[in-house]
Structures are given as C-alpha cells and as structure tokens.
Design a protein around this motif. Structure first.
Motif, mmCIF file in Angstrom:
data_model
loop_
_atom_site.group_PDB
_atom_site.id
_atom_site.type_symbol
_atom_site.label_atom_id
_atom_site.label_comp_id
_atom_site.label_asym_id
_atom_site.label_seq_id
_atom_site.Cartn_x
_atom_site.Cartn_y
_atom_site.Cartn_z
ATOM 1 N N ASN A 33 56.310 34.135 92.486
ATOM 2 C CA ASN A 33 56.572 34.433 91.079
ATOM 3 C C ASN A 33 56.015 33.292 90.227
ATOM 4 O O ASN A 33 56.601 32.205 90.158
ATOM 5 C CB ASN A 33 58.081 34.591 90.858
ATOM 6 N N GLN A 34 54.882 33.529 89.560
ATOM 7 C CA GLN A 34 54.207 32.484 88.809
ATOM 8 C C GLN A 34 55.023 31.979 87.620
ATOM 9 O O GLN A 34 55.018 30.785 87.316
ATOM 10 C CB GLN A 34 52.844 32.986 88.318
ATOM 11 N N VAL A 35 55.732 32.889 86.942
ATOM 12 C CA VAL A 35 56.555 32.489 85.802
ATOM 13 C C VAL A 35 57.666 31.551 86.252
ATOM 14 O O VAL A 35 57.937 30.517 85.634
ATOM 15 C CB VAL A 35 57.158 33.719 85.086
ATOM 16 N N LYS A 36 58.305 31.914 87.345
ATOM 17 C CA LYS A 36 59.383 31.098 87.897
ATOM 18 C C LYS A 36 58.836 29.760 88.393
ATOM 19 O O LYS A 36 59.458 28.706 88.219
ATOM 20 C CB LYS A 36 60.082 31.842 89.030
ATOM 21 N N LYS A 37 57.644 29.812 88.990
ATOM 22 C CA LYS A 37 57.013 28.591 89.506
ATOM 23 C C LYS A 37 56.739 27.612 88.367
ATOM 24 O O LYS A 37 57.020 26.410 88.478
ATOM 25 C CB LYS A 37 55.713 28.945 90.224
ATOM 26 N N ILE A 38 56.204 28.126 87.251
ATOM 27 C CA ILE A 38 55.902 27.278 86.099
ATOM 28 C C ILE A 38 57.176 26.650 85.533
ATOM 29 O O ILE A 38 57.210 25.466 85.186
ATOM 30 C CB ILE A 38 55.180 28.097 85.003
ATOM 31 N N SER A 39 58.246 27.447 85.446
ATOM 32 C CA SER A 39 59.520 26.925 84.925
ATOM 33 C C SER A 39 60.102 25.870 85.852
ATOM 34 O O SER A 39 60.675 24.872 85.395
ATOM 35 C CB SER A 39 60.516 28.071 84.716
ATOM 36 N N GLN A 40 59.944 26.065 87.159
ATOM 37 C CA GLN A 40 60.444 25.086 88.130
ATOM 38 C C GLN A 40 59.687 23.764 88.007
ATOM 39 O O GLN A 40 60.288 22.683 88.037
ATOM 40 C CB GLN A 40 60.306 25.651 89.553
ATOM 41 N N ILE A 41 58.372 23.844 87.832
ATOM 42 C CA ILE A 41 57.557 22.646 87.669
ATOM 43 C C ILE A 41 57.914 21.934 86.368
ATOM 44 O O ILE A 41 57.990 20.702 86.308
ATOM 45 C CB ILE A 41 56.055 23.001 87.692
ATOM 46 N N ALA A 42 58.143 22.730 85.299
ATOM 47 C CA ALA A 42 58.510 22.157 84.001
ATOM 48 C C ALA A 42 59.838 21.407 84.090
ATOM 49 O O ALA A 42 59.990 20.322 83.518
ATOM 50 C CB ALA A 42 58.595 23.262 82.946
ATOM 51 N N LEU A 118 64.967 18.311 98.343
ATOM 52 C CA LEU A 118 63.757 19.067 98.665
ATOM 53 C C LEU A 118 64.026 20.252 99.585
ATOM 54 O O LEU A 118 63.198 21.149 99.721
ATOM 55 C CB LEU A 118 62.723 18.132 99.312
ATOM 56 N N LYS A 119 65.189 20.267 100.211
ATOM 57 C CA LYS A 119 65.537 21.364 101.118
ATOM 58 C C LYS A 119 66.154 22.549 100.371
ATOM 59 O O LYS A 119 66.319 23.624 100.937
ATOM 60 C CB LYS A 119 66.518 20.858 102.182
ATOM 61 N N LYS A 120 66.480 22.348 99.096
ATOM 62 C CA LYS A 120 67.116 23.406 98.316
ATOM 63 C C LYS A 120 66.101 24.057 97.379
ATOM 64 O O LYS A 120 65.020 23.538 97.146
ATOM 65 C CB LYS A 120 68.280 22.828 97.505
ATOM 66 N N LYS A 121 66.483 25.211 96.783
ATOM 67 C CA LYS A 121 65.567 25.920 95.904
ATOM 68 C C LYS A 121 66.222 26.367 94.598
ATOM 69 O O LYS A 121 65.661 27.179 93.879
ATOM 70 C CB LYS A 121 64.964 27.127 96.619
ATOM 71 N N THR A 122 67.395 25.847 94.290
ATOM 72 C CA THR A 122 68.054 26.214 93.039
ATOM 73 C C THR A 122 67.364 25.498 91.877
ATOM 74 O O THR A 122 66.718 24.472 92.069
ATOM 75 C CB THR A 122 69.546 25.834 93.078
ATOM 76 N N MET A 123 67.519 26.037 90.655
ATOM 77 C CA MET A 123 66.816 25.484 89.502
ATOM 78 C C MET A 123 67.224 24.033 89.221
ATOM 79 O O MET A 123 66.397 23.216 88.831
ATOM 80 C CB MET A 123 67.091 26.348 88.263
ATOM 81 N N ASP A 124 68.512 23.721 89.420
ATOM 82 C CA ASP A 124 68.955 22.354 89.164
ATOM 83 C C ASP A 124 68.372 21.366 90.170
ATOM 84 O O ASP A 124 68.313 20.165 89.910
ATOM 85 C CB ASP A 124 70.490 22.274 89.172
ATOM 86 N N THR A 125 67.921 21.887 91.314
ATOM 87 C CA THR A 125 67.312 21.032 92.327
ATOM 88 C C THR A 125 66.051 20.366 91.793
ATOM 89 O O THR A 125 65.796 19.183 92.043
ATOM 90 C CB THR A 125 66.952 21.855 93.584
ATOM 91 N N PHE A 126 65.259 21.103 91.021
ATOM 92 C CA PHE A 126 64.008 20.574 90.489
ATOM 93 C C PHE A 126 64.274 19.466 89.461
ATOM 94 O O PHE A 126 63.515 18.503 89.364
ATOM 95 C CB PHE A 126 63.174 21.697 89.874
ATOM 96 N N TYR A 177 49.195 22.378 92.094
ATOM 97 C CA TYR A 177 48.387 23.590 92.200
ATOM 98 C C TYR A 177 47.118 23.422 93.034
ATOM 99 O O TYR A 177 46.787 24.254 93.860
ATOM 100 C CB TYR A 177 47.989 24.060 90.794
ATOM 101 N N PHE A 178 46.413 22.310 92.787
ATOM 102 C CA PHE A 178 45.108 22.132 93.439
ATOM 103 C C PHE A 178 44.986 20.731 94.016
ATOM 104 O O PHE A 178 44.360 19.859 93.402
ATOM 105 C CB PHE A 178 43.961 22.354 92.437
ATOM 106 N N SER A 179 45.575 20.495 95.149
ATOM 107 C CA SER A 179 45.549 19.152 95.745
ATOM 108 C C SER A 179 44.135 18.714 96.105
ATOM 109 O O SER A 179 43.800 17.528 96.040
ATOM 110 C CB SER A 179 46.437 19.119 96.999
ATOM 111 N N GLN A 180 43.255 19.668 96.473
ATOM 112 C CA GLN A 180 41.891 19.315 96.855
ATOM 113 C C GLN A 180 41.066 18.833 95.677
ATOM 114 O O GLN A 180 40.059 18.139 95.829
ATOM 115 C CB GLN A 180 41.188 20.512 97.516
ATOM 116 N N PHE A 181 41.497 19.183 94.458
ATOM 117 C CA PHE A 181 40.767 18.773 93.250
ATOM 118 C C PHE A 181 40.821 17.268 93.055
ATOM 119 O O PHE A 181 39.962 16.691 92.392
ATOM 120 C CB PHE A 181 41.386 19.481 92.032
#
Length: 233
Positions: A33-42, A118-126, A177-181
């Motif tokens: 889910n790209q929207v969720k991914k962006i919010s997690q990174i933010a 890092l083992k969890k995936k809840t929003m507060d984890t980020f 997103y792009f570690s090789q960059f």
C-alpha cells in the motif's frame, strides 16, 4: 545560519545513510500500500525531527546560559574553530579516544529499543524508530549541535536542529526507496565535499563572533551599539 543547517543536513545525509541507512532499509513499511508506506515514512521522519528538536532545545539552553554571561561572541568563535579542527585533525587521532564511552550504556539501550521496535508494524512504531534514531551518535549531528549551542537560545537551537533534520529527509527517503541510487562516484564526490562545507560553516561562525558590523553575517554586538549610543550623548 538556518540555510547552513539545511545544507549541512542535505550534504551530511550521505554520511547519515552510511550510519543510519541500515535502519532505513529495515523499516517495516507496508510494501503493498503506497499511501500507507508514505505515511509510515513521514511518521518515521517526524520522529527523527522531534528528537533533533529536543536535543537542539537542550543545547540551545546551554548556549543561552553562556550568552547571559556575555560569552556569546567568544562561544561563536570557539565553536567555529572546533568545527574546523574536527575536519583538519586526522580521523585516526579521534579513533584513539572513545568519546561515546561515558554514555555507552544509554546508546546500548537505544539500540536495543530500536531492535524491538523494528519487529513491529504499528503506526506508532515508526514514530518510536525515528525518535530513537535521532539519539544515535553521529559526527554530523555533533557538528549541528555545535551550531545549536552558538545559536544563543533554546528556540533557535531547536529550530536549527529541526532544519538540519529536514535537510536529511530527501536522501534518507531515497535510501528507503532506491538503495542502489546511493552507490557510485556521485556519492564519493559529495562525501568529499562535506568536510569543505563544514569548514565554511566554521568560518561563518568565527566571522559572526568577530562582530564586524556586517548585516546578517557579522552584526555589531548590542553592547557595542549601546556603548556608542551613550558616547554620542
């Protein structure tokens, strides 16, 4: 000075990727889910900025206490000299001393908490990961903290560190997103440019502390203006 904070964060993020990149690569983001991914990174970045702002607040208070005693100009010059010395003195000289040893236990606890988060995936984890990430030892953060002390008060110190953190966001996001960059000669060239920029910032702090009467760059101390005003009368 805030502009220098952003550029220091932007260029310094190439160093940050080397130090904190593994954490960014391991973020448990939702790949489906790209929207969720962006919010997690933010939220992760917000946690880092929050940590930097709090640290800047504390060191800004230290700078304010020195400013109260009339040492602001001298402090700016000393910090500028320290920033230049850190670049000029060979790295192997610093490697002889473990400056993190007095707070080794605290750093170990931060790393341990990071591992658990890092083992969890809840929003507060980020938020937790980003916040703890901001407290890990980093040479570029130390440089920014020098500037936070020289800022003269808690608000400016906090703001300086927050803007520094903003500067690290573009590349740290790219790392997710792009570690090789981030590989190749471009990274090596920018890594070489970082010490040059740190020396320039150090020189700016020295010039500012000299009170040469140059607007914005090296303003005349208020005490001198008051003294001159009294002389005129």
């Amino acid at each position: 000075m805030l502009f220098s904070a952003f550029i220091l964060g932007l260029l310094g993020s190439f160093h940050c990727v080397g130090m904190c990149g593994p954490i960014a690569f391991m973020l448990p983001v939702d790949q489906s889910n790209q929207v969720k991914k962006i919010s997690q990174i933010a939220i992760y970045h917000f946690g880092r900025l929050l940590a930097y702002s709090i640290i800047g607040l504390v060191f800004g208070l230290i700078g304010k206490s020195l400013n109260i005693f009339g040492y602001q100009q001298q402090l700016s010059i000393i910090i500028g000299i320290l920033m230049i010395l850190v670049v000029v003195i060979p790295q192997k000289t610093f490697n002889k001393y473990n400056f993190s040893k007095p707070i080794y236990k605290l750093i170990s606890k931060v790393k341990s908490a990071l591992g658990s988060a890092l083992k969890k995936k809840t929003m507060d984890t980020f938020l937790t990961i980003g916040f703890l990430n901001g407290f890990l030892p980093c040479g570029l953060v130390y440089m920014a903290l020098f500037a936070a002390i020289a800022s003269g008060n808690a608000l400016n110190g906090s703001l300086y560190m927050a803007v520094f953190g903003l500067g690290t966001i573009p590349l740290m996001t790219t790392a997710i997103y792009f570690s090789q960059f981030l590989k190749g000669t471009a990274r090596q060239r920018i890594q070489k440019a970082i010490p040059v920029f740190v020396v320039l910032i150090g020189a700016l702090f020295i010039i500012r502390g000299m009170g040469l009467g140059i607007p914005y760059l090296s303003p005349t101390p208020i005490s001198d203006l008051v003294s001159n005003g009294l002389d005129c009368h």
